[in-house]
Design an enzyme around this catalytic site. Sequence first.
Site, PDB file in Angstrom:
ATOM      1  N   HIS A  55       0.823  -1.212   0.000  1.00 48.45           N
ATOM      2  CA  HIS A  55       0.000   0.000   0.000  1.00 48.45           C
ATOM      3  C   HIS A  55       0.861   1.267   0.000  1.00 48.45           C
ATOM      4  CE1 HIS A  55      -3.270  -2.695   0.703  1.00 48.45           C
ATOM      5  NE2 HIS A  55      -2.819  -3.053   1.891  1.00 48.45           N
ATOM      6  N   HIS A 217      -7.162  -4.409  -1.224  1.00 44.40           N
ATOM      7  CA  HIS A 217      -6.508  -5.700  -1.452  1.00 44.40           C
ATOM      8  C   HIS A 217      -7.112  -6.402  -2.670  1.00 44.40           C
ATOM      9  CE1 HIS A 217      -6.460  -4.956   2.978  1.00 44.40           C
ATOM     10  NE2 HIS A 217      -5.171  -5.216   2.800  1.00 44.40           N
TER      11      HIS A 217
END
Length: 328
Positions: A55, A217
């Site tokens: 991320h 995700h």
Amino acid sequence: MKKIINAPDQIVEEMLSGIVRSYPKIVTRVEDTRVVARVKSSEQVGLVSGGGSGHEPAHAGFVGDGMLHAAVLGDVFTSPTPDQVLEGIKAANANQGVLLIVKNYTGDILNFDMAKELAEMDDIEVETVVVDDDIAVENSTYTAGKRGVAGTVLVHKILGAASRAKRSLQELKTLGEEVVAQTKTIGIALEAATVPEVGHKGFELAEDEIEYGVGIHGEPGYRKEKIKPSKELAEELVTKLLEAYEETPKEIALLVNGMGGTPLMEQFVFMNDVLDLCATHAIHVRFTKVGNLMTSIEMQGLSLTMLDVTTHPEWVDALEEQVTTIAW
């Protein structure tokens, strides 16, 4: 799979090494851990966040004066272990207590809670703020309830300013919960990301297809359809966000967050359309931020975060404060 890597199973270790060697005046690595901490600290409440890698720049990119005191890195899209989080708590502890800022994913909640209990056994006072800003879906893959996504970065920023102002641990916890309650996010995906150790895309979209509400995700969203012009995408996301508030906000902060594979050119086009829509709704935009702040490796897409600051002008001041971090 085309990626600039050496070995998939070493990607997090080598990335972490690259981060701290690239910015040695801002961050350091706690020895024998996956914890990135401030080089310089002071007597204030420690702020710790973290989660699975993939991320970037979240969360290590927000460690530094005015934001986080430490970030804990897990494997790609996998929560860090409790012992690693405990090391992050110890690194951030300046005897004023430590606040954990945790995205609402089952693994993160369990592991950060366990680390909190371990830290309290060492007489470190720890509190937690859970961020669940994603309004797209509830009870999706990885989580019970709403997911924590890009709005987490705004929480880092506002709480970072409060910590620097020497607010107490309990004051920070209360403030964090207030900010989370007024933070709403929704995203869209044009193409999925490839986890290095998996070697193929997390989901499939047709060449002319998008998905609304996808998670960071690659979790499923709420609808797939043919791609539309930016103006129409903006209208759907702004409408959904406004509907999530009990009353239409009069003043807001906005974050357009790239998912990793969408050029800044397109992010600015999208923000331009969002600002036009806000003007149509007579909403005063007090703060804007555009960029890749919480990505999903190389996913193509973006998210829009809205923070209602109508009754909290001091939050705007906090968002505008200068900080010393890698990525803000």
